[in-house]
Design a protein around this motif. Sequence first.
Motif, PDB file in Angstrom:
ATOM      1  N   LYS A   1       0.716  -1.090  -0.036  1.00  0.00           N
ATOM      2  CA  LYS A   1      -0.141  -0.053   0.052  1.00  0.00           C
ATOM      3  C   LYS A   1       0.774   1.303   0.018  1.00  0.00           C
ATOM      4  N   ASP A   2       1.980   1.263   0.553  1.00  0.00           N
ATOM      5  CA  ASP A   2       2.853   2.342   0.759  1.00  0.00           C
ATOM      6  C   ASP A   2       3.765   2.568  -0.411  1.00  0.00           C
ATOM      7  N   VAL A   3       3.728   1.509  -1.484  1.00  0.00           N
ATOM      8  CA  VAL A   3       4.423   1.520  -2.727  1.00  0.00           C
ATOM      9  C   VAL A   3       3.442   1.946  -3.782  1.00  0.00           C
ATOM     10  N   ALA A   4       3.517   3.280  -4.228  1.00  0.00           N
ATOM     11  CA  ALA A   4       2.473   3.548  -5.455  1.00  0.00           C
ATOM     12  C   ALA A   4       3.073   3.297  -6.646  1.00  0.00           C
ATOM     13  N   GLY A   5       2.462   2.584  -7.857  1.00  0.00           N
ATOM     14  CA  GLY A   5       2.578   2.293  -9.126  1.00  0.00           C
ATOM     15  C   GLY A   5       3.401   1.045  -8.962  1.00  0.00           C
TER      16      GLY A   5
ATOM     17  N   PRO B   1      18.244   5.553  -9.278  1.00  0.00           N
ATOM     18  CA  PRO B   1      18.147   5.779  -7.874  1.00  0.00           C
ATOM     19  C   PRO B   1      16.574   6.428  -7.578  1.00  0.00           C
ATOM     20  N   GLY B   2      16.088   5.998  -6.448  1.00  0.00           N
ATOM     21  CA  GLY B   2      14.866   6.566  -5.966  1.00  0.00           C
ATOM     22  C   GLY B   2      13.786   5.984  -6.426  1.00  0.00           C
ATOM     23  N   THR B   3      13.858   5.242  -7.233  1.00  0.00           N
ATOM     24  CA  THR B   3      12.751   4.607  -7.719  1.00  0.00           C
ATOM     25  C   THR B   3      11.863   3.660  -6.937  1.00  0.00           C
ATOM     26  N   GLY B   4      12.504   3.482  -5.917  1.00  0.00           N
ATOM     27  CA  GLY B   4      11.604   2.493  -4.726  1.00  0.00           C
ATOM     28  C   GLY B   4      12.091   1.335  -4.737  1.00  0.00           C
ATOM     29  N   LYS B   5      13.413   0.786  -5.067  1.00  0.00           N
ATOM     30  CA  LYS B   5      13.539  -0.581  -4.950  1.00  0.00           C
ATOM     31  C   LYS B   5      13.762  -0.823  -3.485  1.00  0.00           C
ATOM     32  N   THR B   6      14.469  -0.136  -2.788  1.00  0.00           N
ATOM     33  CA  THR B   6      14.436  -0.378  -1.466  1.00  0.00           C
ATOM     34  C   THR B   6      13.051  -0.683  -0.686  1.00  0.00           C
ATOM     35  N   LEU B   7      12.063   0.133  -1.046  1.00  0.00           N
ATOM     36  CA  LEU B   7      11.132   0.182  -0.568  1.00  0.00           C
ATOM     37  C   LEU B   7      10.148  -0.992  -0.844  1.00  0.00           C
ATOM     38  N   LEU B   8      10.281  -1.213  -2.193  1.00  0.00           N
ATOM     39  CA  LEU B   8       9.546  -2.637  -2.432  1.00  0.00           C
ATOM     40  C   LEU B   8      10.077  -3.901  -1.904  1.00  0.00           C
TER      41      LEU B   8
ATOM     42  N   SER C   1      11.864  11.296 -10.006  1.00  0.00           N
ATOM     43  CA  SER C   1      11.915   9.766  -9.202  1.00  0.00           C
ATOM     44  C   SER C   1      10.736   9.741  -7.902  1.00  0.00           C
ATOM     45  N   GLY C   2      10.583   8.744  -7.329  1.00  0.00           N
ATOM     46  CA  GLY C   2       9.886   8.519  -6.239  1.00  0.00           C
ATOM     47  C   GLY C   2      10.323   9.207  -5.149  1.00  0.00           C
ATOM     48  N   ALA C   3      11.581   8.977  -5.076  1.00  0.00           N
ATOM     49  CA  ALA C   3      12.240   9.858  -4.124  1.00  0.00           C
ATOM     50  C   ALA C   3      12.148  11.339  -4.183  1.00  0.00           C
ATOM     51  N   ASP C   4      12.127  11.750  -5.572  1.00  0.00           N
ATOM     52  CA  ASP C   4      12.142  13.165  -5.702  1.00  0.00           C
ATOM     53  C   ASP C   4      10.545  13.679  -5.336  1.00  0.00           C
TER      54      ASP C   4
ATOM     55  N   ALA D   1      -0.002   8.970  -7.939  1.00  0.00           N
ATOM     56  CA  ALA D   1      -0.251   7.901  -7.040  1.00  0.00           C
ATOM     57  C   ALA D   1       0.794   8.060  -6.016  1.00  0.00           C
ATOM     58  N   ILE D   2       2.157   8.420  -6.226  1.00  0.00           N
ATOM     59  CA  ILE D   2       3.037   8.331  -5.204  1.00  0.00           C
ATOM     60  C   ILE D   2       3.031   9.685  -4.541  1.00  0.00           C
ATOM     61  N   LEU D   3       2.545  10.980  -5.094  1.00  0.00           N
ATOM     62  CA  LEU D   3       2.185  12.104  -4.667  1.00  0.00           C
ATOM     63  C   LEU D   3       1.207  11.871  -3.375  1.00  0.00           C
TER      64      LEU D   3
ATOM     65  N   VAL E   1       0.347   8.985  -1.907  1.00  0.00           N
ATOM     66  CA  VAL E   1       0.632   8.242  -0.668  1.00  0.00           C
ATOM     67  C   VAL E   1       1.579   9.091   0.212  1.00  0.00           C
ATOM     68  N   HIS E   2       2.262  10.069  -0.324  1.00  0.00           N
ATOM     69  CA  HIS E   2       3.082  10.602   0.536  1.00  0.00           C
ATOM     70  C   HIS E   2       2.230  11.968   1.294  1.00  0.00           C
ATOM     71  N   SER E   3       1.485  12.517   0.486  1.00  0.00           N
ATOM     72  CA  SER E   3       0.748  13.745   0.780  1.00  0.00           C
ATOM     73  C   SER E   3      -0.353  13.285   2.112  1.00  0.00           C
TER      74      SER E   3
HETATM   75  P1  ADP Z   1      16.075   3.233  -4.196  1.00  0.00           P
HETATM   76  O1  ADP Z   1      16.310   1.996  -3.432  1.00  0.00           O
HETATM   77  O2  ADP Z   1      15.351   2.602  -5.607  1.00  0.00           O
HETATM   78  O3  ADP Z   1      17.056   4.001  -4.330  1.00  0.00           O
HETATM   79  P2  ADP Z   1      14.237   3.955  -2.131  1.00  0.00           P
HETATM   80  O4  ADP Z   1      13.475   2.694  -2.145  1.00  0.00           O
HETATM   81  O5  ADP Z   1      15.372   4.152  -1.368  1.00  0.00           O
HETATM   82  O6  ADP Z   1      14.801   4.148  -3.953  1.00  0.00           O
HETATM   83  O7  ADP Z   1      13.086   5.271  -2.464  1.00  0.00           O
HETATM   84  C1  ADP Z   1      13.586   6.730  -1.653  1.00  0.00           C
HETATM   85  C2  ADP Z   1      12.267   7.089  -1.148  1.00  0.00           C
HETATM   86  O8  ADP Z   1      11.134   7.504  -2.315  1.00  0.00           O
HETATM   87  C3  ADP Z   1      11.433   5.995  -0.379  1.00  0.00           C
HETATM   88  O9  ADP Z   1      11.618   5.996   0.921  1.00  0.00           O
HETATM   89  C4  ADP Z   1       9.666   6.718  -0.643  1.00  0.00           C
HETATM   90  O10 ADP Z   1       9.775   7.597   0.331  1.00  0.00           O
HETATM   91  C5  ADP Z   1      10.018   7.217  -1.843  1.00  0.00           C
HETATM   92  N1  ADP Z   1       9.340   6.586  -3.027  1.00  0.00           N
HETATM   93  C6  ADP Z   1      10.232   6.067  -4.091  1.00  0.00           C
HETATM   94  N2  ADP Z   1       9.496   4.782  -4.963  1.00  0.00           N
HETATM   95  C7  ADP Z   1       7.956   5.306  -4.313  1.00  0.00           C
HETATM   96  C8  ADP Z   1       6.956   4.726  -4.722  1.00  0.00           C
HETATM   97  N3  ADP Z   1       6.737   3.830  -6.011  1.00  0.00           N
HETATM   98  N4  ADP Z   1       5.722   4.811  -3.969  1.00  0.00           N
HETATM   99  C9  ADP Z   1       5.985   5.686  -2.721  1.00  0.00           C
HETATM  100  N5  ADP Z   1       7.208   6.268  -2.347  1.00  0.00           N
HETATM  101  C10 ADP Z   1       8.284   6.056  -3.169  1.00  0.00           C
END
Ligand code: ADP
Length: 604
Positions: A155-159, A197-204, A360-363, A332-334, A336-338
């Motif tokens: 749910k916390d990962v959009a897209g 970077p920042g596309t949410g790999k760690t998050l996934l 990116s998601g992080a941006d 969707a990401i916006l 989740v965070h907002s």
């Molecule tokens: P990566 O590992 O790909 O470099 P991260 O998983 O560390 O990126 O993402 C950094 C942050 O960006 C996350 O903690 C989250 O807040 C935000 N983020 C990135 N992708 C998403 C997503 N798809 N949905 C929601 N938040 C995201």
Amino acid sequence: MKQKNPWFIFFWISLFVIIFMLMNSARQKNEEVEIKYSQFKQEIKNGNIANVTVAPDIIKGEFNDNGTVKKFKTTPMDDPNLVKDMEENNVKTFSGSQGGKLFTSLLISWGPLIIFMLFFIWMMRGMAGGGKQAMAFSKSKAKLAGAGNTKITFKDVAGCDEAKEELQEIIEFLKDPAKFKKLGGKIPKGVLLFGSPGTGKTLLAKAVAGEAGVPFFSSSGSEFVEMFVGVGASRVRDLFDQGRKNAPCLLFVDEIDAVGRHRFAGIGGGHDEREQTLNQLLVEMDGFDTKEGVILIAATNRPDVLDPALTRPGRFDRQIIVPNPTLKDREAILGVHSKNIKMENTVNLGIVAKRTPGFSGADLANVVNEAALLAARLNQEAANMKNFEDAIDRVLAGPARKSMISGKEELKRIAYHESGHAIVAKKLPKADPVHKVSIIPRGQALGLTWQIPEDDKHLTSKEEALDRITVLFGGRAAEQVVFDEMTTGASNDISQATKLATHMVTTFGMSDKVGPISLDKGSEEIFLGKDISRDSHLSEKMSELIDSEIKKIIDDCLKKAKDILKKNRKTLDAMVSYLLEKETLSAEEVDLIIEGKSLGTAAV
Ligand code: ADP
Ligand code: ZN
């Protein structure tokens, strides 16, 4: 740990030596006084001595020094009468002791210093080796996020819908490895997540652990590459040990390219430590059985540099792309965070998403955060649209992003380039179908039109080959037709087209003038200038002929592409404006545009 300056280390050594000396002298003061053997004999005679222990190289005991009992020691002499003397003078207890005392006592008093010296030498070696890390400990730094801690779910990962779908199986497995096994499911050992970077790999990865309710251990490839040979390898071992102990669980290695770089890449020989670490990683991956319930997920943004050994079956045999977010995903990401901030209801996240191509998601998380901060700074109750716009500018201005995100003018060029490919492809009978057109940057490419089949063997006819080259030139042709200018954005297209044209002439025998002769030694050798010249047995005349045939194919195709685009200029302009609005067009949308129909989207 950051780099340490040598003076800093020197300071610590001095401190340690001083403390050591103080302790030693203090201990001697408290504990024992050294007396001469003659004094010892005298004290025996005076009846002041009690509790004596005699060793070959030392005599210790207690003596009464004017009423206070003190410990003493003395060096023994060849004295056969000692025992007799002690008996005669009523020494309470005396006993002998085995040899080796000297060594033990030396060890006790000098041991710490010796250990410290060894440690110091070890440390200096590391500094000399590059000074990245002065101190390192072989323990893995893998951070444990227990099952309770990983509250992050999908749910916390959009897209990332495709990635989520592919990971679903892993979740099912981690939830109940035994059951999964019984049902005969086959599970990959390792999953590789590719993405910028920042596309949410760690998050996934975290969300996978969260969904399955298993512990999550995360570490980074850069932690595995230490200055000391062997440390990285032992950290890898440690990570896997931790995994086995806590199974079922998920191990995450970020930046795997730090260890997994192609072993022979780079000039100047290998990097011992990294190679050892990589080998250890391979050994561990081969050694553990998925039955144990341990899954390894690794992330990288440089799939191109990975050692092929890593992606072999039985290792990272599942590879999942985590793309840059599309317009819809960004909204969707916006969203989740907002959720966690206060916003006026005039804020339209759809518009924010439209203004943030390439983010990116992080941006985007950053944009929401900045908007909230700006609102707070202005003493507003809630964030408004203006705050969001300023936040976008702030994030855009960030040093890391500048190079990644295209400006408006550049986006337009990219849109023309990609539309050029798409329209030429649509107008040519034998070209591959267009699946998708996009101006979202992806890896090295600024835009994307469709997946070009990489294997030349699939080519069957000359017409198909020519059409493909023409499509490859569609991008460059559009730039020339519209802007009358060329950009560097077409370099990859050009190199592919040239390769293909060369193959047509020299391998496939598709040139009438040259005829069906194989003249090419294969494109694999195009490396390090090995094919600087074609086979030396070729006559100069033949070489010239080949070159002119290749050039003719290329010139013809480029001209054909330009003609198509000139004839379809209206369609080209329409596609560009839709692309700028939507960023990505599906096959159906492309068809509609080609037919001259409206897509009926609300312009912003
Ligand atoms: P990566 O590992 O790909 O470099 P991260 O998983 O560390 O990126 O993402 C950094 C942050 O960006 C996350 O903690 C989250 O807040 C935000 N983020 C990135 N992708 C998403 C997503 N798809 N949905 C929601 N938040 C995201
Ligand atoms: Zn192109």
